[in-house]
Design an enzyme around this catalytic site. Structure first.
Site, PDB file in Angstrom:
ATOM      1  N   ASN A 115     -18.597  38.938 -59.207  1.00 38.67           N
ATOM      2  CA  ASN A 115     -18.149  38.375 -60.285  1.00 38.67           C
ATOM      3  C   ASN A 115     -17.317  39.493 -61.325  1.00 38.67           C
ATOM      4  O   ASN A 115     -17.727  40.554 -61.431  1.00 38.67           O
ATOM      5  CB  ASN A 115     -19.069  37.617 -61.282  1.00 38.67           C
ATOM      6  N   ASP A 162     -16.685  38.372 -64.601  1.00 38.93           N
ATOM      7  CA  ASP A 162     -16.541  37.970 -65.951  1.00 38.93           C
ATOM      8  C   ASP A 162     -17.281  38.606 -67.015  1.00 38.93           C
ATOM      9  O   ASP A 162     -17.510  38.062 -68.107  1.00 38.93           O
ATOM     10  CB  ASP A 162     -17.269  36.423 -65.439  1.00 38.93           C
ATOM     11  N   HIS A 214     -15.909  43.661 -57.283  1.00 43.62           N
ATOM     12  CA  HIS A 214     -14.569  43.143 -57.360  1.00 43.62           C
ATOM     13  C   HIS A 214     -13.801  43.385 -58.755  1.00 43.62           C
ATOM     14  O   HIS A 214     -12.801  42.853 -59.075  1.00 43.62           O
ATOM     15  CB  HIS A 214     -14.611  41.611 -57.025  1.00 43.62           C
ATOM     16  N   CYS A 236      -2.711  50.789 -65.892  1.00 46.76           N
ATOM     17  CA  CYS A 236      -1.268  51.014 -65.649  1.00 46.76           C
ATOM     18  C   CYS A 236      -1.201  51.261 -63.869  1.00 46.76           C
ATOM     19  O   CYS A 236      -1.617  52.059 -63.449  1.00 46.76           O
ATOM     20  CB  CYS A 236      -0.470  51.978 -66.289  1.00 46.76           C
ATOM     21  N   CYS A 244       0.736  55.189 -63.823  1.00 49.15           N
ATOM     22  CA  CYS A 244      -0.060  56.398 -64.542  1.00 49.15           C
ATOM     23  C   CYS A 244      -1.494  56.229 -64.498  1.00 49.15           C
ATOM     24  O   CYS A 244      -2.326  57.133 -64.865  1.00 49.15           O
ATOM     25  CB  CYS A 244       0.371  56.799 -65.803  1.00 49.15           C
ATOM     26  N   CYS A 259       3.005  49.624 -70.070  1.00 54.12           N
ATOM     27  CA  CYS A 259       2.375  50.784 -70.287  1.00 54.12           C
ATOM     28  C   CYS A 259       2.814  51.511 -71.625  1.00 54.12           C
ATOM     29  O   CYS A 259       3.928  51.932 -71.553  1.00 54.12           O
ATOM     30  CB  CYS A 259       1.898  51.916 -69.136  1.00 54.12           C
ATOM     31  N   GLY A 298     -25.898  32.515 -55.586  1.00 53.72           N
ATOM     32  CA  GLY A 298     -24.651  32.006 -55.875  1.00 53.72           C
ATOM     33  C   GLY A 298     -23.329  32.296 -55.211  1.00 53.72           C
ATOM     34  O   GLY A 298     -22.354  32.400 -55.680  1.00 53.72           O
ATOM     35  N   ASN A 342     -29.561  29.291 -53.903  1.00 57.14           N
ATOM     36  CA  ASN A 342     -28.140  28.516 -53.728  1.00 57.14           C
ATOM     37  C   ASN A 342     -28.229  26.812 -53.654  1.00 57.14           C
ATOM     38  O   ASN A 342     -29.409  26.690 -53.034  1.00 57.14           O
ATOM     39  CB  ASN A 342     -27.143  29.088 -52.663  1.00 57.14           C
TER      40      ASN A 342
HETATM   41  P1  OAD Z   1     -17.633  31.063 -53.768  1.00 55.03           P
HETATM   42  O1  OAD Z   1     -17.066  30.174 -54.525  1.00 55.03           O
HETATM   43  O2  OAD Z   1     -17.104  31.359 -52.472  1.00 55.03           O
HETATM   44  O3  OAD Z   1     -19.299  30.657 -53.411  1.00 55.03           O
HETATM   45  C1  OAD Z   1     -19.973  29.947 -54.737  1.00 55.03           C
HETATM   46  C2  OAD Z   1     -21.308  29.708 -54.366  1.00 55.03           C
HETATM   47  O4  OAD Z   1     -22.064  29.459 -55.489  1.00 55.03           O
HETATM   48  C3  OAD Z   1     -21.269  28.620 -53.180  1.00 55.03           C
HETATM   49  O5  OAD Z   1     -22.227  29.044 -52.136  1.00 55.03           O
HETATM   50  C4  OAD Z   1     -22.064  27.336 -54.047  1.00 55.03           C
HETATM   51  O6  OAD Z   1     -22.979  26.629 -53.464  1.00 55.03           O
HETATM   52  C5  OAD Z   1     -23.005  28.246 -55.046  1.00 55.03           C
HETATM   53  N1  OAD Z   1     -23.160  27.681 -56.367  1.00 55.03           N
HETATM   54  C6  OAD Z   1     -22.630  26.408 -56.979  1.00 55.03           C
HETATM   55  N2  OAD Z   1     -23.192  26.296 -58.164  1.00 55.03           N
HETATM   56  C7  OAD Z   1     -24.190  27.050 -58.313  1.00 55.03           C
HETATM   57  C8  OAD Z   1     -25.376  27.383 -59.140  1.00 55.03           C
HETATM   58  N3  OAD Z   1     -25.348  26.678 -60.372  1.00 55.03           N
HETATM   59  N4  OAD Z   1     -26.232  28.086 -58.745  1.00 55.03           N
HETATM   60  C9  OAD Z   1     -26.124  29.093 -57.642  1.00 55.03           C
HETATM   61  N5  OAD Z   1     -25.223  28.649 -56.629  1.00 55.03           N
HETATM   62  C10 OAD Z   1     -24.219  28.028 -56.936  1.00 55.03           C
HETATM   63  O7  OAD Z   1     -17.825  32.333 -54.512  1.00 55.03           O
HETATM   64  P2  OAD Z   1     -18.094  33.796 -54.193  1.00 55.03           P
HETATM   65  O8  OAD Z   1     -19.154  33.669 -52.930  1.00 55.03           O
HETATM   66  O9  OAD Z   1     -18.525  34.650 -55.171  1.00 55.03           O
HETATM   67  O10 OAD Z   1     -13.254  37.729 -54.506  1.00 55.03           O
HETATM   68  O11 OAD Z   1     -16.875  34.268 -53.477  1.00 55.03           O
HETATM   69  C11 OAD Z   1     -16.643  35.708 -53.272  1.00 55.03           C
HETATM   70  C12 OAD Z   1     -15.226  35.851 -53.554  1.00 55.03           C
HETATM   71  O12 OAD Z   1     -14.379  35.353 -53.076  1.00 55.03           O
HETATM   72  C13 OAD Z   1     -15.062  36.323 -55.002  1.00 55.03           C
HETATM   73  O13 OAD Z   1     -15.597  37.480 -55.726  1.00 55.03           O
HETATM   74  C14 OAD Z   1     -13.382  36.228 -55.172  1.00 55.03           C
HETATM   75  C15 OAD Z   1     -13.197  34.946 -54.027  1.00 55.03           C
HETATM   76  O14 OAD Z   1     -12.090  35.435 -53.380  1.00 55.03           O
HETATM   77  C16 OAD Z   1     -12.050  38.174 -55.182  1.00 55.03           C
HETATM   78  O15 OAD Z   1     -11.432  37.788 -56.245  1.00 55.03           O
HETATM   79  C17 OAD Z   1     -11.868  39.696 -54.612  1.00 55.03           C
END
Ligand code: OAD
Length: 247
Positions: A100, A102, A117, A125, A128, A146, A186, A212
């Site tokens: 994440n 965030d 990520h 920038c 540079c 920049c 998650g 999850n």
């Molecule tokens: P995904 O959107 O692929 O998966 C989110 C997961 O969270 C799913 O398996 C849901 O079932 C689960 N979920 C939903 N609500 C939840 C809750 N309240 N508690 C626990 N789990 C819950 O997101 P990521 O696996 O993080 O990459 O995706 C990986 C990467 O794909 C991200 O970092 C991003 C994206 O493209 C980049 O930006 C490089």
């Protein structure tokens, strides 16, 4: 809620790794990427989350990230983030490896956070490499330049086709190899190389637990899956860990 095998591991845990994805922040109000309401249902990654897209249309990409920066400035860590930070009082070494961007783990108080990520708080920038924080950027003024060299400023996040930050990756691998307990929380487990980490840790001896609401691409390769929302499950896990540690 905790299996006998999970409970039995707790007293011996020296190093715990929490590997987190977008679902970790869902209960804070941050959208996930996949699934019905996921970000990638509404936007095409190749138009917004790649270096080519940025060079083609810096203002469009900035508008999208400016929007996400504004959303993130209005959300708070949820009980799941706080529970992970709390685990640092229970075990000698706790690492949070997150996909994440965030900043919510740091805001919740976690100390060892490895951001695979990037982080939407930071920018740099492209010419540079000068780092630029969000403060001082006008988020409504299109793609910023920049002040030192006039180059385009980009958000410090990993885009499709880019390598992960080497230092965060190395520290993550190191932690995964040392971990006794690995929590995969998650994440859908479909984005590589991040998705290799649970397997690396399990191969090195960690007990791997997934948290999850749904089964994922990782579920067949973990020791157990606890079905539920991280904001509800993790505080309960902390409570039960405390009971096991007091025995
Ligand atoms: P995904 O959107 O692929 O998966 C989110 C997961 O969270 C799913 O398996 C849901 O079932 C689960 N979920 C939903 N609500 C939840 C809750 N309240 N508690 C626990 N789990 C819950 O997101 P990521 O696996 O993080 O990459 O995706 C990986 C990467 O794909 C991200 O970092 C991003 C994206 O493209 C980049 O930006 C490089």
């Amino acid at each position: 809620m905790l299996s006998d095998a999970f409970r039995a591991r707790i007293p011996g845990v020296r190093c715990l790794v929490a590997f987190t994805g977008a679902g970790m922040s869902a209960e804070s109000g941050v959208s996930t990427f996949r699934g019905e309401d996921g970000i990638w249902q509404k936007f095409k990654p190749e138009e917004l989350a790649s270096f080519d897209a940025f060079i083609r249309n810096p203002s469009l990409v900035w508008e999208w990230y400016a929007h996400r920066k504004k959303v993130l400035s209005s959300v708070e860590p949820n009980p799941g983030h706080l529970a992970l930070a709390n685990m640092e009082t229970l075990f000698p070494e706790v690492h949070v490896i997150t996909q994440n961007i965030d900043n919510l783990h740091r805001r919740a108080g976690s100390q060892r956070v490895h951001e695979l990520h990037g982080n939407l708080q930071r920018n740099y920038c492209i010419d540079c490499r000068n780092p630029v924080s969000n403060e001082g950027l006008d988020l409504d003024a299109g793609a910023p330049r920049c002040r030192q060299c006039g180059g385009l400023i980009r958000p410090d996040v990993i885009w499709f086709g880019e390598l992960l930050p080497l230092d965060a990756w190395d520290r993550s691998i190191e932690a995964c190899r040392r971990a006794d307990l690995f929590l995969s929380i998650g994440t859908s487990g479909v984005v590589y190389p991040a998705a290799t980490l649970p397997g690396i840790s399990r191969g090195a001896g960690a007990y791997v637990v997934e948290i999850n609401p749904e089964y994922t691409a990782l579920s067949d390769f973990v020791d157990e899956t606890i079905l539920g929302k991280s904001g509800e499950i993790l505080p309960e896990v902390v409570r039960l860990m405390k009971i096991e540690l007091r025995k």
